[in-house]
Scaffold this motif. Structure first.
Motif, PDB file in Angstrom:
ATOM      1  N   PHE A   1      34.729  55.469  50.764  1.00  0.00           N
ATOM      2  CA  PHE A   1      35.865  56.293  50.414  1.00  0.00           C
ATOM      3  C   PHE A   1      36.883  55.405  49.718  1.00  0.00           C
ATOM      4  O   PHE A   1      37.251  54.363  50.217  1.00  0.00           O
ATOM      5  CB  PHE A   1      36.470  56.906  51.676  1.00  0.00           C
ATOM      6  N   ALA A   2      37.266  55.822  48.576  1.00  0.00           N
ATOM      7  CA  ALA A   2      38.169  54.986  47.807  1.00  0.00           C
ATOM      8  C   ALA A   2      39.472  55.714  47.524  1.00  0.00           C
ATOM      9  O   ALA A   2      39.514  56.929  47.395  1.00  0.00           O
ATOM     10  CB  ALA A   2      37.507  54.569  46.505  1.00  0.00           C
ATOM     11  N   PHE A   3      40.473  54.972  47.467  1.00  0.00           N
ATOM     12  CA  PHE A   3      41.725  55.546  47.016  1.00  0.00           C
ATOM     13  C   PHE A   3      42.489  54.490  46.259  1.00  0.00           C
ATOM     14  O   PHE A   3      42.197  53.308  46.334  1.00  0.00           O
ATOM     15  CB  PHE A   3      42.550  56.095  48.181  1.00  0.00           C
ATOM     16  N   MET A   4      43.424  54.935  45.540  1.00  0.00           N
ATOM     17  CA  MET A   4      44.202  54.025  44.718  1.00  0.00           C
ATOM     18  C   MET A   4      45.645  54.052  45.153  1.00  0.00           C
ATOM     19  O   MET A   4      46.170  55.065  45.566  1.00  0.00           O
ATOM     20  CB  MET A   4      44.084  54.419  43.257  1.00  0.00           C
ATOM     21  N   THR A   5      46.217  52.934  45.070  1.00  0.00           N
ATOM     22  CA  THR A   5      47.585  52.805  45.514  1.00  0.00           C
ATOM     23  C   THR A   5      48.404  52.125  44.447  1.00  0.00           C
ATOM     24  O   THR A   5      47.992  51.111  43.894  1.00  0.00           O
ATOM     25  CB  THR A   5      47.643  51.968  46.796  1.00  0.00           C
ATOM     26  N   LYS A   6      49.475  52.711  44.179  1.00  0.00           N
ATOM     27  CA  LYS A   6      50.390  52.047  43.271  1.00  0.00           C
ATOM     28  C   LYS A   6      51.255  51.146  44.125  1.00  0.00           C
ATOM     29  O   LYS A   6      52.152  51.597  44.817  1.00  0.00           O
ATOM     30  CB  LYS A   6      51.242  53.068  42.525  1.00  0.00           C
ATOM     31  N   SER A   7      50.939  49.938  44.070  1.00  0.00           N
ATOM     32  CA  SER A   7      51.602  49.031  44.991  1.00  0.00           C
ATOM     33  C   SER A   7      51.542  47.608  44.480  1.00  0.00           C
ATOM     34  O   SER A   7      50.644  47.227  43.753  1.00  0.00           O
ATOM     35  CB  SER A   7      50.923  49.105  46.360  1.00  0.00           C
TER      36      SER A   7
ATOM     37  N   VAL B   1      36.420  39.386  39.704  1.00  0.00           N
ATOM     38  CA  VAL B   1      35.865  40.609  39.135  1.00  0.00           C
ATOM     39  C   VAL B   1      35.706  40.437  37.637  1.00  0.00           C
ATOM     40  O   VAL B   1      36.615  39.978  36.952  1.00  0.00           O
ATOM     41  CB  VAL B   1      36.779  41.809  39.421  1.00  0.00           C
ATOM     42  N   LYS B   2      34.550  40.806  37.212  1.00  0.00           N
ATOM     43  CA  LYS B   2      34.289  40.670  35.786  1.00  0.00           C
ATOM     44  C   LYS B   2      35.269  41.529  34.988  1.00  0.00           C
ATOM     45  O   LYS B   2      35.579  42.651  35.358  1.00  0.00           O
ATOM     46  CB  LYS B   2      32.857  41.115  35.477  1.00  0.00           C
ATOM     47  N   ASN B   3      35.702  40.985  33.915  1.00  0.00           N
ATOM     48  CA  ASN B   3      36.627  41.686  33.032  1.00  0.00           C
ATOM     49  C   ASN B   3      37.944  42.033  33.708  1.00  0.00           C
ATOM     50  O   ASN B   3      38.637  42.946  33.293  1.00  0.00           O
ATOM     51  CB  ASN B   3      35.997  42.970  32.481  1.00  0.00           C
ATOM     52  N   SER B   4      38.215  41.342  34.730  1.00  0.00           N
ATOM     53  CA  SER B   4      39.492  41.583  35.389  1.00  0.00           C
ATOM     54  C   SER B   4      40.090  40.258  35.819  1.00  0.00           C
ATOM     55  O   SER B   4      39.378  39.385  36.321  1.00  0.00           O
ATOM     56  CB  SER B   4      39.303  42.486  36.605  1.00  0.00           C
ATOM     57  N   PRO B   5      41.351  40.090  35.606  1.00  0.00           N
ATOM     58  CA  PRO B   5      41.994  38.858  36.027  1.00  0.00           C
ATOM     59  C   PRO B   5      42.226  38.815  37.529  1.00  0.00           C
ATOM     60  O   PRO B   5      42.591  37.780  38.069  1.00  0.00           O
ATOM     61  CB  PRO B   5      43.319  38.876  35.280  1.00  0.00           C
ATOM     62  N   TYR B   6      41.996  39.946  38.154  1.00  0.00           N
ATOM     63  CA  TYR B   6      42.289  40.027  39.572  1.00  0.00           C
ATOM     64  C   TYR B   6      41.015  39.935  40.396  1.00  0.00           C
ATOM     65  O   TYR B   6      39.993  40.510  40.034  1.00  0.00           O
ATOM     66  CB  TYR B   6      43.031  41.329  39.887  1.00  0.00           C
ATOM     67  N   PRO B   7      41.107  39.261  41.488  1.00  0.00           N
ATOM     68  CA  PRO B   7      39.922  39.133  42.343  1.00  0.00           C
ATOM     69  C   PRO B   7      39.729  40.366  43.205  1.00  0.00           C
ATOM     70  O   PRO B   7      40.642  41.172  43.370  1.00  0.00           O
ATOM     71  CB  PRO B   7      40.258  37.927  43.202  1.00  0.00           C
TER      72      PRO B   7
ATOM     73  N   ASP C   1      46.001  48.062  34.929  1.00  0.00           N
ATOM     74  CA  ASP C   1      47.337  48.277  35.455  1.00  0.00           C
ATOM     75  C   ASP C   1      47.447  47.525  36.771  1.00  0.00           C
ATOM     76  O   ASP C   1      46.975  47.974  37.801  1.00  0.00           O
ATOM     77  CB  ASP C   1      47.587  49.771  35.664  1.00  0.00           C
ATOM     78  N   SER C   2      48.055  46.411  36.684  1.00  0.00           N
ATOM     79  CA  SER C   2      48.092  45.534  37.855  1.00  0.00           C
ATOM     80  C   SER C   2      48.867  46.140  39.008  1.00  0.00           C
ATOM     81  O   SER C   2      48.798  45.663  40.128  1.00  0.00           O
ATOM     82  CB  SER C   2      48.717  44.197  37.476  1.00  0.00           C
ATOM     83  N   SER C   3      49.583  47.189  38.715  1.00  0.00           N
ATOM     84  CA  SER C   3      50.355  47.797  39.794  1.00  0.00           C
ATOM     85  C   SER C   3      49.494  48.718  40.644  1.00  0.00           C
ATOM     86  O   SER C   3      49.933  49.235  41.656  1.00  0.00           O
ATOM     87  CB  SER C   3      51.527  48.584  39.216  1.00  0.00           C
ATOM     88  N   ILE C   4      48.284  48.922  40.216  1.00  0.00           N
ATOM     89  CA  ILE C   4      47.415  49.833  40.932  1.00  0.00           C
ATOM     90  C   ILE C   4      46.366  49.066  41.718  1.00  0.00           C
ATOM     91  O   ILE C   4      45.642  48.240  41.187  1.00  0.00           O
ATOM     92  CB  ILE C   4      46.741  50.818  39.971  1.00  0.00           C
ATOM     93  N   VAL C   5      46.334  49.358  42.961  1.00  0.00           N
ATOM     94  CA  VAL C   5      45.378  48.719  43.855  1.00  0.00           C
ATOM     95  C   VAL C   5      44.303  49.735  44.232  1.00  0.00           C
ATOM     96  O   VAL C   5      44.612  50.850  44.611  1.00  0.00           O
ATOM     97  CB  VAL C   5      46.068  48.207  45.133  1.00  0.00           C
TER      98      VAL C   5
END
Length: 370
Positions: free
Chosen positions: A208-214, A233-239, A262-266
């Motif tokens: 179950f996935a959800f996204m958080t603006k955080s 993560v490939k193609n992503s600067p974020y791990p 959008d780095s603000s989205i988790v």
DNA sequence: CGGGTTTGACCCGCGC
DNA sequence: GCGCGGGTCAAACCCG
């Protein structure tokens, strides 16, 4: 390497610093998301339009929606249009969330005190199956939504079998029947079981996935998690961080990663089902609450990846004048941070931050009880 | 000292 | 078969 360091820093700041968390609690908006095929690897499902300053939290509420076409889908007309929620079925290529199983969310969550409770009460709908996602008259993204393209499952709670996801469903069934030990053993003795795996496809629990603006990576959801891994993560600067529930016998895992766009989205993905109440809360801390009155707060940010080939994203402004349909099958997917220690940062979050934005006040007043 | 995090290594499935 | 990438392990490390 340096990049990793930076990423680690991001993660560390978010997970280790209570003060920071408290500081940032107001910058958090949580959303359960609905998505068919979200390629986590590419994290391409969200591309906030340039005109929108997503960094401006005050701009929220906002709605992300996706389309495979260059034509923006029509505005969201009802709460159903941005109904977010998904179950990611098992037996998938790790990391790629393609072929996500969708759960029929057109159901009453009212009796479930938590998502996990709800999972336990409702069968999973396999990926090859239909989802009655949005019974909205204003079907948005018609050309992109598999949900809409697929015939709706008339009775969501009826169909379980899935041609390609029986593994996942089976896993889920195991959870439902209290057969967690097998899953635990599966994890703990993984190496010993390796020979078996040659012939046996690895089973995954529904996700179950959800996204958080955080700005906080690891949201405090009431459960205790131990981080057991982190991967670039490939193609992503974020791990991507991997967490496991620390409760004995509980094999629930979750992955946390940021959208590269959008780095603000988790993006948080839960896998498995807790077999215990939250150590902090009397019940599971993530609560799906039925709200026939609609989004009282109406300030949440809804991120709705819609399609397998996400190429364009559009943002809509949700307004308090949303046409909230009030059928008894409606529900508002909200995250309820239940009772917790009053001195915890999470309680602050609940009392003054996120919760106020995502949970209508009346629902906060009387959390579901059983 | 116990519990959590970090991080390199390893395993595994999938696509080419 | 091979390489890639996601997922996991586990030793080292950190912290209260």
């Amino acid at each position: 390497m340096n990049e990793m360091k930076e990423n680690n820093n991001i993660s560390s700041v978010c997970t280790n610093s209570m003060e920071k968390r408290e500081e940032k609690k107001e910058l958090t908006r949580t959303t359960i998301l609905k998505r068919e095929n979200f390629d986590m690897a590419n994290s391409s499902f969200i591309t906030p339009p340039p005109a929108t300053t997503t960094s401006d939290i005050d701009q929220m509420p906002s709605v992300y929606a996706l389309s495979t076409t260059a034509t923006p889908p029509p505005p969201l007309n009802s709460i159903f249009d941005m109904m977010p929620c998904d179950i990611i079925g098992g037996d998938q290529k790790a990391g790629s969330l393609g072929f996500i199983d969708l759960l029929d969310i057109n159901q009453d969550f009212g009796t479930a005190a938590s998502l996990f409770d709800w999972f336990a009460q409702n069968p999973i709908v396999g990926s090859q199956q239909q989802q009655t996602f949005v019974p909205s008259p204003a079907s948005t993204l018609p050309e992109t939504s598999e949900v809409l393209n697929n015939p709706a499952t008339p009775n969501s709670s009826a169909s379980i079998s899935s041609s390609s996801n029986e593994a996942g469903n089976d896993a889920f069934q195991q959870v439902k029947t209290g057969d967690q030990e097998e899953e635990q053993d599966h994890d703990k003795t993984k190496k010993q079981l390796k020979p078996k795996k040659k012939n046996q496809k690895r089973q995954r629990e529904p996700r179950f996935a959800f996204m958080t603006k955080s700005e906080v990576d690891h949201l405090d959801d009431g459960f205790r998690w131990r981080k057991y891994g982190q991967k670039a993560v490939k193609n992503s600067p974020y791990p991507r961080s991997y967490y496991r529930c620390t409760s004995a016998g509980c094999g629930v895992k979750k992955r946390v990663e940021r959208s590269s766009d959008d780095s603000s989205i988790v993006v948080t993905t839960y896998e498995g089902q807790h077999i215990h109440p939250s150590p902090i809360t009397p019940r599971g801390s993530i609560g799906i609450l039925t709200d026939s009155t609609g989004f009282g707060a109406a300030t949440s940010s809804f991120v709705i990846p819609q399609t397998q080939y996400q190429q364009h994203a559009y943002m809509y402004s949700s307004s308090p004048s949303l046409n909230i349909t009030t059928s008894n099958t409606s529900f508002s997917p909200t995250f309820s941070f239940h009772q917790r220690r009053s001195d915890s940062p999470a309680s602050l979050l609940r009392d003054h931050g996120l919760l106020q934005d995502i949970v209508p006040s009346q629902m906060r007043k009387e959390p579901k009880e059983e």
